[in-house]
Design a protein around this motif. Structure first.
Motif, PDB file in Angstrom:
ATOM      1  N   GLN A   1      -5.054 -27.084  30.548  1.00 11.13           N
ATOM      2  CA  GLN A   1      -4.953 -25.687  30.137  1.00 11.13           C
ATOM      3  C   GLN A   1      -6.058 -24.860  30.786  1.00 11.13           C
ATOM      4  N   TYR A   2      -7.238 -25.440  30.914  1.00 13.30           N
ATOM      5  CA  TYR A   2      -8.339 -24.768  31.604  1.00 13.30           C
ATOM      6  C   TYR A   2      -7.938 -24.484  33.048  1.00 13.30           C
ATOM      7  N   PHE A   3      -7.314 -25.461  33.695  1.00 14.54           N
ATOM      8  CA  PHE A   3      -6.892 -25.296  35.080  1.00 14.54           C
ATOM      9  C   PHE A   3      -5.892 -24.151  35.209  1.00 14.54           C
ATOM     10  N   MET A   4      -4.930 -24.092  34.296  1.00 20.53           N
ATOM     11  CA  MET A   4      -3.924 -23.035  34.377  1.00 20.53           C
ATOM     12  C   MET A   4      -4.555 -21.666  34.208  1.00 20.53           C
ATOM     13  N   GLU A   5      -5.517 -21.549  33.321  1.00 22.33           N
ATOM     14  CA  GLU A   5      -6.143 -20.250  33.065  1.00 22.33           C
ATOM     15  C   GLU A   5      -7.064 -19.813  34.199  1.00 22.33           C
ATOM     16  N   ARG A   6      -7.764 -20.771  34.815  1.00 19.98           N
ATOM     17  CA  ARG A   6      -8.743 -20.430  35.844  1.00 19.98           C
ATOM     18  C   ARG A   6      -8.192 -20.480  37.264  1.00 19.98           C
ATOM     19  N   CYS A   7      -7.311 -21.418  37.530  1.00 17.13           N
ATOM     20  CA  CYS A   7      -6.848 -21.653  38.894  1.00 17.13           C
ATOM     21  C   CYS A   7      -5.382 -21.311  39.117  1.00 17.13           C
ATOM     22  N   CYS A   8      -4.649 -21.045  38.047  1.00 14.68           N
ATOM     23  CA  CYS A   8      -3.213 -20.792  38.165  1.00 14.68           C
ATOM     24  C   CYS A   8      -2.813 -19.650  37.227  1.00 14.68           C
ATOM     25  N   PRO A   9      -3.440 -18.469  37.392  1.00 17.04           N
ATOM     26  CA  PRO A   9      -3.222 -17.378  36.435  1.00 17.04           C
ATOM     27  C   PRO A   9      -1.779 -16.899  36.363  1.00 17.04           C
ATOM     28  N   ASP A  10      -1.007 -17.078  37.450  1.00 16.12           N
ATOM     29  CA  ASP A  10       0.395 -16.644  37.417  1.00 16.12           C
ATOM     30  C   ASP A  10       1.212 -17.427  36.394  1.00 16.12           C
ATOM     31  N   ALA A  11       0.721 -18.611  35.998  1.00 19.39           N
ATOM     32  CA  ALA A  11       1.437 -19.436  35.021  1.00 19.39           C
ATOM     33  C   ALA A  11       1.011 -19.122  33.589  1.00 19.39           C
ATOM     34  N   CYS A  12       0.132 -18.135  33.429  1.00 19.60           N
ATOM     35  CA  CYS A  12      -0.362 -17.757  32.091  1.00 19.60           C
ATOM     36  C   CYS A  12      -0.132 -16.264  31.893  1.00 19.60           C
ATOM     37  N   GLY A  13       1.036 -15.910  31.421  1.00 17.91           N
ATOM     38  CA  GLY A  13       1.371 -14.502  31.270  1.00 17.91           C
ATOM     39  C   GLY A  13       1.372 -14.052  29.827  1.00 17.91           C
ATOM     40  N   ILE A  14       0.939 -12.821  29.595  1.00 15.55           N
ATOM     41  CA  ILE A  14       0.988 -12.231  28.254  1.00 15.55           C
ATOM     42  C   ILE A  14       2.427 -11.829  27.950  1.00 15.55           C
ATOM     43  N   VAL A  15       2.902 -12.227  26.794  1.00 15.03           N
ATOM     44  CA  VAL A  15       4.275 -11.906  26.392  1.00 15.03           C
ATOM     45  C   VAL A  15       4.258 -11.200  25.045  1.00 15.03           C
ATOM     46  N   ASN A  16       5.242 -10.337  24.855  1.00 13.60           N
ATOM     47  CA  ASN A  16       5.449  -9.664  23.574  1.00 13.60           C
ATOM     48  C   ASN A  16       6.551 -10.411  22.840  1.00 13.60           C
ATOM     49  N   LEU A  17       6.222 -10.951  21.682  1.00 12.29           N
ATOM     50  CA  LEU A  17       7.176 -11.808  20.971  1.00 12.29           C
ATOM     51  C   LEU A  17       8.383 -11.030  20.452  1.00 12.29           C
ATOM     52  N   ARG A  18       8.205  -9.738  20.141  1.00 13.84           N
ATOM     53  CA  ARG A  18       9.362  -8.932  19.724  1.00 13.84           C
ATOM     54  C   ARG A  18      10.363  -8.808  20.874  1.00 13.84           C
ATOM     55  N   GLU A  19       9.833  -8.484  22.058  1.00 17.91           N
ATOM     56  CA  GLU A  19      10.712  -8.350  23.223  1.00 17.91           C
ATOM     57  C   GLU A  19      11.317  -9.693  23.597  1.00 17.91           C
ATOM     58  N   MET A  20      10.512 -10.733  23.476  1.00 18.90           N
ATOM     59  CA  MET A  20      10.993 -12.074  23.797  1.00 18.90           C
ATOM     60  C   MET A  20      12.123 -12.477  22.849  1.00 18.90           C
ATOM     61  N   ALA A  21      11.985 -12.116  21.571  1.00 17.72           N
ATOM     62  CA  ALA A  21      13.024 -12.436  20.588  1.00 17.72           C
ATOM     63  C   ALA A  21      14.311 -11.683  20.890  1.00 17.72           C
ATOM     64  N   THR A  22      14.178 -10.406  21.260  1.00 18.15           N
ATOM     65  CA  THR A  22      15.359  -9.605  21.598  1.00 18.15           C
ATOM     66  C   THR A  22      16.089 -10.192  22.794  1.00 18.15           C
ATOM     67  N   GLN A  23      15.326 -10.578  23.812  1.00 18.27           N
ATOM     68  CA  GLN A  23      15.923 -11.161  24.998  1.00 18.27           C
ATOM     69  C   GLN A  23      16.567 -12.511  24.692  1.00 18.27           C
TER      70      GLN A  23
END
Length: 725
Positions: free
Chosen positions: A7-29
């Protein structure tokens, strides 16, 4: 623990794999996508309850034993935030510790023991709660939270195997919109999207989603290879140390081939290096269908361990899943109970409706995590020993004592209980003990499945007998079930802990009868002038006792409602602490009972019944007021470089007074030779350094306690009796 460094690697070295999501929008989709293929369903989020506990418990006083009414409000607000977005929640909690992960469990428990020692050192020095850096969850929070969520109308499951696996499997089977947790293992499972509870913002319902597909594209491995990557990096099944040589070789190759290595610290480079090694296997046609490539340089035992670790990530439908034996292990004591009892035990366990019975009957193992207990205070027995005789009677009731009234042919229950002095090198083997009843012991099938007034009376008799409180049967129906449970629990503590004083009892009983009239807001307004380390331990002891009441109630066929045994009906840590300070300073009963006549009436009734029981059992309950030192007005500037205490604290240890019943209060509970310092599992922390014996300062009487030279009193017959438990 999850996968080491991923998880440290994803956050520091692979930021494209760690995106902020809105759960309301995610639920609608999610609803829109679901409607394309089938009928509309509510978007479902599977929640890893164990990972959420430290985020849910945001109440101010965690060290006092839990602010349970306030905690219920926190859970209610948390659930409502998701319900308002139309998101359905399903909660999972750990129900067992799998044998292959026991040693990792032990390591964590030992580590927490070190933190707890620091907590008590801070309280005794400053008379206040330490900062967040030493935060510990209140004892039994994981036990009672599933019940709390059920009272809020939520769907709750307790796992019968590794909870992460059951969460991932459930999410995949039911097409859930995501998994909310804090474990990088969810990146490895090919299941629903993994959402971080640690980065959740409740007001906006946003969080971070870790995208396994983007991770795989970045590091060049296939999704199917993630389990091998996880095992080589280190997880709960394959320890980091066991694959160290593989990672070393991978790092050497990586540095030779990459003049400009992956940005980030060394751990990030390790993930990239191992990923390159794993991806190289995929390019070899002969290695594609093998769980562990033949060319991987590991010994035969390590190869089998890797296979075990990889298959633990395979879900139904995954390639290679058929190689994984997921059949339930045989029930440990199935020959002592009926098939109907076995089925009921499992159903109660899975639905988070029972406690202890499944682990005893079907697994033969019980465990208990860390409690807030001061290992430097030898006066109070650890909760594991205080309630051991209760557990033995529960075991006896569940297993029928071999039908012929003897337990000779019954194997012992394995107990993994964390308490000061227990090295956790192996489980304690604890044998069932007969429940003393005024009638022949009824069958478990009768207690659990039959109806009628006679059976109801038998259930109550069995329950009270577990706590040796059969004399209280006439109180059933005359007082609230929660007060009857409190009386049984306090009576048991009084009879087991000879150093318990009249003031301690007054604190227990007064807060129980007064709590019913207090709102969460009332309890939050309580101001504590200082903290007593002894009161902290007594609060923890009470809450752990409630879990034993719950286990006894389940084993007896539930003569009391489970809700009556919940801590929010009889305990609040801050409230108890305030009553403890009042009782020990000699406050009048009217002040202790909040000037409420109804509370005073209930208090006197419970106290009278307890006094009668003590007289019958030969227990003399003495007044021993504690006068804690005042809270320091300024920081102590000079401390002894070894012990951390002021330099004038260096006298011989003198206890807080004699106890009754022939008990010696000093080291009475340290009744095993391995409790000596050389066998303590916490290294030098808080005990010895270079042969130096540390003194423990007890704020209750201003004396120092030389732990290397305990007082030489006779332990008495009661001590020797305890050794048999």
């Amino acid at each position: 623990m999850g996968v080491k460094g991923l998880q440290y690697f994803m956050e520091r070295c692979c930021p494209d794999a760690c995106g902020i999501v809105n759960l309301r929008e995610m639920a609608t989709q999610h609803v829109a996508n679901t409607q394309k293929g089938c009928s509309s369903t509510d978007p479902m989020l599977v929640v890893d309850g164990m990972a959420c506990l430290s985020h849910w418990y945001s109440c101010k006083d965690w060290v006092c034993g839990g602010q349970w009414k306030e905690y219920i409000d926190v859970l209610k607000n948390w659930v409502e935030a998701f319900n308002s977005a139309g998101i359905r929640l399903v909660f999972f909690f750990d129900g067992v510790v799998e044998e292959q992960k026991r040693q990792e469990w032990v390591k964590r428990r030992r580590r927490v023991n070190g933190d707890i020692l620091k907590v008590f050192n801070h309280i005794k020095l400053h008379r206040e709660q330490p900062g967040k850096e030493l935060f510990c969850l209140p004892s039994a929070l994981a036990t009672f939270t599933p019940f709390a969520l059920r009272t809020l109308g939520q769907e709750v499951f307790c796992s019968v195997r590794e909870a992460d696996y059951e969460i991932a499997s459930y999410a995949r089977q039911h097409g859930c919109m995501g998994i909310l947790g804090q474990d990088s293992d969810f990146i490895i499972y090919d299941s629903a999207p993994y959402l971080s509870v640690g980065k959740l913002r409740l007001n906006s319902l946003t969080t971070v989603m870790y995208d396994r597909q983007r991770l795989c594209r970045t590091i060049g491995v296939a999704v199917a290879q993630l389990p091998l990557l996880a095992c080589l990096l280190g997880n709960d099944v394959v320890s980091e140390e066991q694959m160290q040589h593989i990672r070393n070789n991978a790092m050497a190759t990586y540095r030779r081939n990459n003049r400009a290595p992956c940005s980030g610290a060394t751990q990030g480079q390790v993930v990239q290096a191992v990923a390159q090694l794993v991806s190289s296997f995929h390019s070899r046609e002969e290695e594609k269908d093998k769980l562990v490539p033949d060319c991987l340089n590991v010994s035969a035992p390590h190869r089998e361990l890797l296979k075990k670790g990889i298959t633990s990530y395979l879900l139904p439908g995954d390639k290679g899943f058929e190689l994984f034996d997921i059949s339930a292990p045989p029930c440990t004591f199935e020959k002592y109970v009926s098939p109907e009892i076995l089925k009921a035990c499992r159903e109660k366990h899975v639905a988070a409706e029972g406690f202890m019975v499944y682990s005893v009957v079907c697994v033969g193992v019980t465990d208990c995590s860390n409690s807030l207990e001061d290992e430097m205070d030898a006066e109070l027995l650890p909760q594991a020993l205080v309630y051991k005789c209760c557990r033995q009677r529960i075991y006896g009731l569940l297993l029928l004592l071999g039908q012929n009234g003897t337990s000779m042919d019954l194997p012992a229950i394995k107990e993994w209980f964390v308490f000061p002095g227990n090295p956790l090198k192996e489980p304690d083997m604890v044998h069932p003990v007969p429940v003393t009843l005024p009638c022949p012991q009824p069958s478990l099938d009768l207690l659990w499945f039959s109806t009628g007034p006679e059976v109801s009376a038998l259930r109550l008799t069995a329950f009270l007998s577990i706590f040796d409180c059969l004399e209280y049967s006439h109180l059933y129906g005359e007082i609230e079930d929660s007060l009857l449970a409190t009386l049984c629990l306090v009576t048991h503590i009084v009879l087991q802990v000879q150093t318990l004083s009249q003031e301690d009892v007054d604190a227990y009983l007064s807060q129980a009868v007064c709590l019913r009239l207090k709102s969460p807001q009332d309890l939050q307004q309580i101001e504590l002038p200082l903290l007593s380390s002894r009161a902290v331990q007594l609060g923890c002891l009470y809450v752990r006792g409630l879990s034993h009441l719950l286990g006894a109630n389940t084993a007896s066929g539930c003569p009391l409602s489970s809700s009556a045994l919940m801590p929010w009906h009889s305990f609040d840590g801050r409230f108890f602490h305030s009553k403890y300070l009042l009782a020990h300073r000699g406050a009048e009963k009217t002040e202790l009972l909040d000037s409420d006549l109804s509370c005073l009436s209930h208090f006197l009734l419970l106290k009278d019944k307890l006094a009668e029981m003590c007289t019958k059992r030969g227990r003399v309950l003495q007044s021993r007021p504690e006068v804690p030192l005042p809270k320091p007005t300024c920081e102590v500037r000079y401390r002894d470089m070894h012990s951390g205490w002021p330099p004038n604290v260096c006298n011989d240890w003198r206890g807080r007074g004699e106890t009754t019943g022939g008990h010696q209060h000093g080291q009475a509970w340290r009744d095993r030779s391995e409790y000596e310092d050389r066998h303590r599992p916490w290294g030098n922390e808080g005990h010895r350094t270079g042969g130096q014996h540390f003194n423990s300062f007890h704020p209750n009487d201003g004396q120092t306690h030389n732990m290397s030279r305990p007082p030489k009193h006779s332990r008495g017959q009661s001590y020797h009796n305890r050794r048999r438990y």
